[in-house]
Design a protein around this motif. Structure first.
Motif, PDB file in Angstrom:
ATOM      1  N   MET A   1      -8.608 -12.734 -39.509  1.00 17.71           N
ATOM      2  CA  MET A   1      -9.271 -12.480 -38.234  1.00 17.71           C
ATOM      3  C   MET A   1      -8.528 -11.355 -37.518  1.00 17.71           C
ATOM      4  N   GLU A   2      -9.245 -10.329 -37.131  1.00 15.65           N
ATOM      5  CA  GLU A   2      -8.653  -9.204 -36.411  1.00 15.65           C
ATOM      6  C   GLU A   2      -8.674  -9.480 -34.914  1.00 15.65           C
ATOM      7  N   LEU A   3      -7.549  -9.246 -34.260  1.00 18.62           N
ATOM      8  CA  LEU A   3      -7.481  -9.410 -32.809  1.00 18.62           C
ATOM      9  C   LEU A   3      -8.028  -8.158 -32.141  1.00 18.62           C
ATOM     10  N   ASP A   4      -8.888  -8.327 -31.143  1.00 20.75           N
ATOM     11  CA  ASP A   4      -9.457  -7.202 -30.409  1.00 20.75           C
ATOM     12  C   ASP A   4      -9.363  -7.495 -28.915  1.00 20.75           C
ATOM     13  N   LEU A   5      -8.139  -7.470 -28.419  1.00 24.09           N
ATOM     14  CA  LEU A   5      -7.887  -7.791 -27.015  1.00 24.09           C
ATOM     15  C   LEU A   5      -8.659  -6.888 -26.071  1.00 24.09           C
ATOM     16  N   ARG A   6      -8.731  -5.599 -26.374  1.00 24.92           N
ATOM     17  CA  ARG A   6      -9.426  -4.648 -25.490  1.00 24.92           C
ATOM     18  C   ARG A   6     -10.895  -5.065 -25.295  1.00 24.92           C
ATOM     19  N   THR A   7     -11.581  -5.432 -26.363  1.00 25.69           N
ATOM     20  CA  THR A   7     -12.989  -5.818 -26.258  1.00 25.69           C
ATOM     21  C   THR A   7     -13.155  -7.095 -25.449  1.00 25.69           C
ATOM     22  N   VAL A   8     -12.296  -8.059 -25.669  1.00 29.50           N
ATOM     23  CA  VAL A   8     -12.374  -9.309 -24.917  1.00 29.50           C
ATOM     24  C   VAL A   8     -12.103  -9.057 -23.432  1.00 29.50           C
ATOM     25  N   MET A   9     -11.095  -8.249 -23.116  1.00 36.47           N
ATOM     26  CA  MET A   9     -10.718  -8.010 -21.718  1.00 36.47           C
ATOM     27  C   MET A   9     -11.777  -7.217 -20.948  1.00 36.47           C
ATOM     28  N   ARG A  10     -12.673  -6.537 -21.659  1.00 36.01           N
ATOM     29  CA  ARG A  10     -13.761  -5.816 -20.979  1.00 36.01           C
ATOM     30  C   ARG A  10     -14.668  -6.778 -20.221  1.00 36.01           C
ATOM     31  N   HIS A  11     -14.591  -8.067 -20.531  1.00 37.18           N
ATOM     32  CA  HIS A  11     -15.414  -9.081 -19.871  1.00 37.18           C
ATOM     33  C   HIS A  11     -14.707  -9.710 -18.669  1.00 37.18           C
ATOM     34  N   PHE A  12     -13.526  -9.224 -18.349  1.00 33.30           N
ATOM     35  CA  PHE A  12     -12.737  -9.749 -17.230  1.00 33.30           C
ATOM     36  C   PHE A  12     -12.732  -8.704 -16.117  1.00 33.30           C
ATOM     37  N   ALA A  13     -13.376  -8.997 -15.004  1.00 31.81           N
ATOM     38  CA  ALA A  13     -13.437  -8.049 -13.886  1.00 31.81           C
ATOM     39  C   ALA A  13     -12.070  -7.948 -13.212  1.00 31.81           C
ATOM     40  N   THR A  14     -11.649  -6.720 -12.948  1.00 31.33           N
ATOM     41  CA  THR A  14     -10.396  -6.487 -12.233  1.00 31.33           C
ATOM     42  C   THR A  14     -10.638  -5.522 -11.089  1.00 31.33           C
ATOM     43  N   GLY A  15      -9.852  -5.658 -10.047  1.00 29.34           N
ATOM     44  CA  GLY A  15      -9.920  -4.714  -8.945  1.00 29.34           C
ATOM     45  C   GLY A  15      -9.336  -3.375  -9.368  1.00 29.34           C
ATOM     46  N   VAL A  16      -9.692  -2.339  -8.631  1.00 28.46           N
ATOM     47  CA  VAL A  16      -9.226  -0.993  -8.937  1.00 28.46           C
ATOM     48  C   VAL A  16      -8.485  -0.456  -7.717  1.00 28.46           C
ATOM     49  N   GLY A  17      -7.332   0.127  -7.984  1.00 25.58           N
ATOM     50  CA  GLY A  17      -6.535   0.702  -6.904  1.00 25.58           C
ATOM     51  C   GLY A  17      -5.881   1.994  -7.344  1.00 25.58           C
ATOM     52  N   VAL A  18      -5.217   2.605  -6.399  1.00 25.38           N
ATOM     53  CA  VAL A  18      -4.430   3.806  -6.662  1.00 25.38           C
ATOM     54  C   VAL A  18      -2.991   3.476  -6.322  1.00 25.38           C
ATOM     55  N   VAL A  19      -2.100   3.784  -7.243  1.00 23.77           N
ATOM     56  CA  VAL A  19      -0.670   3.619  -7.002  1.00 23.77           C
ATOM     57  C   VAL A  19      -0.087   5.021  -6.879  1.00 23.77           C
ATOM     58  N   SER A  20       0.721   5.224  -5.858  1.00 21.87           N
ATOM     59  CA  SER A  20       1.300   6.549  -5.613  1.00 21.87           C
ATOM     60  C   SER A  20       2.815   6.447  -5.521  1.00 21.87           C
ATOM     61  N   THR A  21       3.467   7.532  -5.865  1.00 20.70           N
ATOM     62  CA  THR A  21       4.917   7.637  -5.735  1.00 20.70           C
ATOM     63  C   THR A  21       5.263   9.103  -5.539  1.00 20.70           C
ATOM     64  N   TRP A  22       6.527   9.407  -5.495  1.00 19.43           N
ATOM     65  CA  TRP A  22       6.965  10.781  -5.293  1.00 19.43           C
ATOM     66  C   TRP A  22       8.321  10.977  -5.936  1.00 19.43           C
ATOM     67  N   THR A  23       8.679  12.224  -6.094  1.00 17.37           N
ATOM     68  CA  THR A  23      10.009  12.579  -6.564  1.00 17.37           C
ATOM     69  C   THR A  23      10.487  13.771  -5.752  1.00 17.37           C
ATOM     70  N   GLU A  24      11.783  13.868  -5.571  1.00 19.33           N
ATOM     71  CA  GLU A  24      12.342  14.990  -4.820  1.00 19.33           C
ATOM     72  C   GLU A  24      12.079  16.294  -5.564  1.00 19.33           C
ATOM     73  N   GLU A  25      11.564  17.281  -4.848  1.00 22.10           N
ATOM     74  CA  GLU A  25      11.353  18.609  -5.403  1.00 22.10           C
ATOM     75  C   GLU A  25      11.438  19.607  -4.250  1.00 22.10           C
ATOM     76  N   PRO A  26      12.570  20.283  -4.114  1.00 23.13           N
ATOM     77  CA  PRO A  26      12.796  21.156  -2.958  1.00 23.13           C
ATOM     78  C   PRO A  26      11.706  22.205  -2.733  1.00 23.13           C
ATOM     79  N   SER A  27      11.048  22.688  -3.795  1.00 24.54           N
ATOM     80  CA  SER A  27      10.031  23.723  -3.620  1.00 24.54           C
ATOM     81  C   SER A  27       8.676  23.165  -3.176  1.00 24.54           C
ATOM     82  N   ALA A  28       8.499  21.852  -3.208  1.00 24.71           N
ATOM     83  CA  ALA A  28       7.230  21.232  -2.812  1.00 24.71           C
ATOM     84  C   ALA A  28       7.175  21.075  -1.296  1.00 24.71           C
TER      85      ALA A  28
END
Length: 166
Positions: A1-28
């Protein structure tokens, strides 16, 4: 039996968000280079103390920046933000260009960008551990906020869609 986690998880609704971060960059502008990515892997871990977790792919530019800064913001996306979600799911160069035009402001506790949406939080790095081809990043939630009630954006069957009205 082949495991296909991606296909199974397509049936699980999840919320969508944006995660943001930054890094020091003197020229920015302001001395920081901001980055943001679309996620549907945000999970609450604990309410006392308040902790959340993200699952991020090893080797990503975003992950490296997050681990360097130790700070990130989370913006829960509204149903009408599918274009933003798609854009911030693209490679770094595309995301960088989009961040120059998106309405966002630095969070007062972390400096990570926060976008418009039903809710947001700011986090500091608390812990990490490897989980397969991803790194689980645990964050201490240091600030939260909610805006006007809006239907959230969800990911289901491999597509972005508005959640049904409550």
């Amino acid at each position: 039996m082949e495991l296909d986690l991606r296909t199974v998880m397509r049936h699980f609704a999840t919320g969508v968000g944006v995660v943001s971060t930054w890094t020091e960059e003197p020229s920015a502008p302001g001395g920081r280079r901001h980055d943001a990515i679309t996620v549907n892997s945000l999970i609450p871990v604990s309410y006392g103390p308040p902790l959340v977790a993200l699952s991020l792919r090893h080797g990503s530019v975003f992950l490296a920046d997050l681990l360097t800064s130790g700070f990130w913001g989370v913006s829960i996306l509204a149903a009408d933000a599918a274009d933003t979600a798609r854009t911030l799911a693209r490679p770094w160069e595309v995301r960088a260009g989009a961040l120059r035009t998106l309405a966002a402001s630095p969070g007062p506790h972390t400096g990570a960008l926060l976008l418009d949406g039903p809710g947001w939080m700011e986090c500091t790095l608390a812990d990490t551990f490897t989980a397969g081809d991803h790194l689980m990043v645990i964050g201490s939630v240091v600030a939260t906020g909610v805006r006007e009630a809006q239907n959230p954006l969800v990911f289901l069957h491999g597509s972005l869609a508005p959640a049904p009205a409550a």
